[in-house]
Design an enzyme around this catalytic site. Sequence first.
Site, PDB file in Angstrom:
ATOM      1  N   CYS A   5       0.831  -1.204   0.000  1.00 15.95           N
ATOM      2  CA  CYS A   5       0.000   0.000   0.000  1.00 15.95           C
ATOM      3  C   CYS A   5       0.865   1.253   0.000  1.00 15.95           C
ATOM      4  O   CYS A   5       0.580   2.218  -0.717  1.00 15.95           O
ATOM      5  CB  CYS A   5      -0.925  -0.018   1.216  1.00 15.95           C
ATOM      6  SG  CYS A   5      -2.063   1.390   1.286  1.00 15.95           S
ATOM      7  N   CYS A  50      -6.502  -3.894   6.857  1.00 12.08           N
ATOM      8  CA  CYS A  50      -7.691  -3.027   6.818  1.00 12.08           C
ATOM      9  C   CYS A  50      -8.825  -3.601   5.992  1.00 12.08           C
ATOM     10  O   CYS A  50      -9.996  -3.315   6.254  1.00 12.08           O
ATOM     11  CB  CYS A  50      -7.309  -1.643   6.303  1.00 12.08           C
ATOM     12  SG  CYS A  50      -6.784  -1.590   4.572  1.00 12.08           S
TER      13      CYS A  50
END
Length: 359
Positions: free
Chosen positions: A95, A192
């Site tokens: 990410c 997440c």
Amino acid sequence: MSGGVDSAVAAARAAEAGHDVTGIHLALSRNPASYRSGARGCCTIEDSNDARRAADVIGIPFYVWDLSERFHEDVVEDFMDEYAAGRTPNPCLRCNEKIKFAAVLDRALALGFDAVATGHYAQLRPGADGLIEMHRAVDHGKDQSYVLGVLDQHQLAHSLFPLGDTTKDVVRQEAAARGLLVADKPDSHDICFVADGDNAGWLREKLGDRAPNHGGAIVDDATGEELGRHTGTYGFTIGQRKGLRIGTPAADGKPRFVLDIEPVTGTVTVGPHERLAVSRLSAIKPRWCGTVPRRLEGTVQLRAHGGEHRAVVATGDGAVEIELLDPAYGIAPGQAAVIYDGSRVVGSATIASTSTGTS
């Protein structure tokens, strides 16, 4: 601004330092209704609202950028592909590499901004060679340089980490003094996009027919005996002890650990803890923060919350060979090896294979 205390204080410090700051929250789910509630992740609807309130208190503009398609392709799909291939990835590194300091940074520069500031705990310093160096944070317990080890010189030159010289306790105290309601918000953890923290269950649901096998044997490393069956290799990682569901105890009564995963045949090999020891790592896809080292005597970190291992690192032809001077245990292909020279981050690479020999 993720909606947590760290990014809120980082934004406040940047604004106080005289920068023209705009708060950005990333919408990363293609189906916002699937976001979990509570403060387990970093990109829920609740987090978005917390980030907006923090921006209001700081007095800066605030926007939500939808990067859900890019996130799904570069992070979620990569996560599934790696597990299906029997490897253990770190989606937070991906990410940072592909989203926060690539897609976000590219858009920010195109809009006329100079840098992306985040609440990561790491420090940037000018080096003697004129390059930007990244170093561990003052608060070693919160240091996040491991997940930033994928950043190159261009990205570092357009990054700010306002919290690198501060401890977490001070950040929370400062947030409270600034009137930020997230001062006592728990830290984010877990992946997440995994709603309940059950990685294996999530992978089982998402991979489905994409998995190269729908089950296989769990075998003993020493005898080759089949000890049980499983429903997919993606439910295992090297070094795993719990959840093996093996009915037969080891002859010596000691626990067994996952030693190897073969996704093609579906075979998961288990054995004693001492068989997890590795002294050599071969890694690929290196990312260098600055000058590429030919040979370096330094340290490597192999997990986000792991310790440092003394190592000799050699590079060449796009590959990285790492000799560990002290053995490491339970290291899986797909993990990142982040290389340090003292407190300075040299770069990172993805572990392709491990071995116990030195030849």
